[in-house]
Design a protein around this motif. Sequence first.
Motif, PDB file in Angstrom:
ATOM      1  N   UNK A 264       0.836  -1.194   0.000  1.00  0.00           N
ATOM      2  CA  UNK A 264       0.000   0.000   0.000  1.00  0.00           C
ATOM      3  C   UNK A 264       0.883   1.262   0.000  1.00  0.00           C
ATOM      4  N   UNK A 265       0.723   2.054  -1.070  1.00  0.00           N
ATOM      5  CA  UNK A 265       1.581   3.227  -1.264  1.00  0.00           C
ATOM      6  C   UNK A 265       0.719   4.486  -1.235  1.00  0.00           C
ATOM      7  N   UNK A 266       1.108   5.412  -0.394  1.00  0.00           N
ATOM      8  CA  UNK A 266       0.345   6.642  -0.199  1.00  0.00           C
ATOM      9  C   UNK A 266       0.086   7.340  -1.533  1.00  0.00           C
ATOM     10  N   UNK A 306      -1.023   6.072   5.292  1.00  0.00           N
ATOM     11  CA  UNK A 306      -1.212   6.253   6.734  1.00  0.00           C
ATOM     12  C   UNK A 306      -2.228   5.232   7.254  1.00  0.00           C
ATOM     13  N   UNK A 307      -2.364   5.216   8.581  1.00  0.00           N
ATOM     14  CA  UNK A 307      -3.195   4.184   9.198  1.00  0.00           C
ATOM     15  C   UNK A 307      -4.661   4.256   8.753  1.00  0.00           C
ATOM     16  N   UNK A 308      -5.177   5.479   8.636  1.00  0.00           N
ATOM     17  CA  UNK A 308      -6.583   5.644   8.242  1.00  0.00           C
ATOM     18  C   UNK A 308      -6.826   5.044   6.865  1.00  0.00           C
ATOM     19  N   UNK A 313      -8.977   0.928   3.345  1.00  0.00           N
ATOM     20  CA  UNK A 313      -8.745  -0.019   2.240  1.00  0.00           C
ATOM     21  C   UNK A 313      -9.181  -1.424   2.662  1.00  0.00           C
ATOM     22  N   UNK A 314      -8.739  -1.804   3.851  1.00  0.00           N
ATOM     23  CA  UNK A 314      -9.080  -3.156   4.352  1.00  0.00           C
ATOM     24  C   UNK A 314     -10.595  -3.309   4.524  1.00  0.00           C
ATOM     25  N   UNK A 315     -11.222  -2.282   5.103  1.00  0.00           N
ATOM     26  CA  UNK A 315     -12.670  -2.360   5.348  1.00  0.00           C
ATOM     27  C   UNK A 315     -13.426  -2.525   4.039  1.00  0.00           C
ATOM     28  N   UNK A 325      -5.800  -9.279   5.182  1.00  0.00           N
ATOM     29  CA  UNK A 325      -5.029  -9.039   6.408  1.00  0.00           C
ATOM     30  C   UNK A 325      -3.955  -8.004   6.118  1.00  0.00           C
ATOM     31  N   UNK A 326      -3.602  -7.275   7.157  1.00  0.00           N
ATOM     32  CA  UNK A 326      -2.534  -6.286   7.011  1.00  0.00           C
ATOM     33  C   UNK A 326      -1.284  -6.896   7.619  1.00  0.00           C
TER      34      UNK A 326
END
Length: 350
Positions: A264-266, A306-308, A313-315, A325-326
């Motif tokens: 995952x890239x910002x 970032x975490x958010x 993305x996961x949700x 899974x992360x």
Amino acid sequence: MDTTINLLDLNVNMLQEKLEALGEPKYRAQQLWHAIYQKHIGALEEATTLPISLRTILHDKFRLGNLTEINELASKDKHTTKVLFGLPDGHKIETVLMRYNKRRTVCISTQAGCALGCVFCATGQMGLDRHLTVGEIVEQVLWASRKLSATGNKLTNIVLMGMGEPFHNYTNSIAAINRLEDSTGMAIGARRVTVSTAGHAKAIKQFAKERRRERLAVSLHAATDNLRDQLMPINRRFPLDELMAACRMYSSITNRRISFEWALIDDVNDSEEHARDLCKLIGNIDCHVNVIPLNPTDQFHGNRSNEDATMRFKTQLDESGIPCTIRVRRGLDISAGCGQLKSENTVGIS
Ligand code: SAH
Ligand code: SF4
């Protein structure tokens, strides 16, 4: 360059031939095989079931392994160890041993460097030096087994996720896996072995046709050809249509769940639209998505999300019914994270 034969490059029949040529009975080859792959001897002198005279002859004519330990680094939390090995021709590779939860996993390299040039990957940034031989691939696992047995532990898992693209060195990677799984040797279960590919569609089909039982991970990172072309040049050879067709073929032949990797890239592949594209692309495949927050490398200036954004993305995937899974980031203080391996032991960020 040293030209003596590496015993680890020989299968059991070849080993038998070599010993027979020395006038030795068949069972000597079995004894040596057992010493190498079940006792995990580190040197021929340790093969104590063989007479000393034979050990001396073998020592003169062959070598047991190609890898020389140049440097070893342990992460602060002690869960990760990374070793830099030198090869006889001067090239170098890295191998990582991870001890988390109840798993003890070795991450092995299949090539010195990599030709595929994914822009975010330290191995890709260095280019390809050469393919590793079967023995050089197997020896990394023997190293891990020896290291663990020193503390009374056993290796549980093997991932072909170190330096290189296993499917670019298909023949040697598969022969190495066969060696590791050989029931008269290390007897590692196929389900404990994971092969990760950057998306070599042709080889995925081959892997499926051979009904291989190892786990398959496919590094996706983008769900449109436009973006994937920019991040992973292999996409120009095997575009997403072709890659997905190969994945579907793999699923239907083997009935196995594929694991898709997504670094995952910002601001590059972490938006709601990217997640939507991904769900559309893989929604009808039995799969699981492994999100890897991007690890830093010298020549790629993207940042991890970032975490958010990561949670969002996961949700989105979860809500579309795609298990996700992360991956926990580990070993970054010794640059042992995904995509950080190269031919020099560098220390990373804490
Ligand atoms: N060549 C194979 C296996 C080695 S790379 C492949 O590409 O699949 C192992 C994994 O690390 C792959 O999923 C790869 O895409 C990922 N990776 C590479 N660089 C990374 C980085 N900087 N951060 C996080 N993951 C990375
Ligand atoms: Fe090679 Fe894999 Fe790195 Fe891409 S991500 S450059 S295929 S090692």
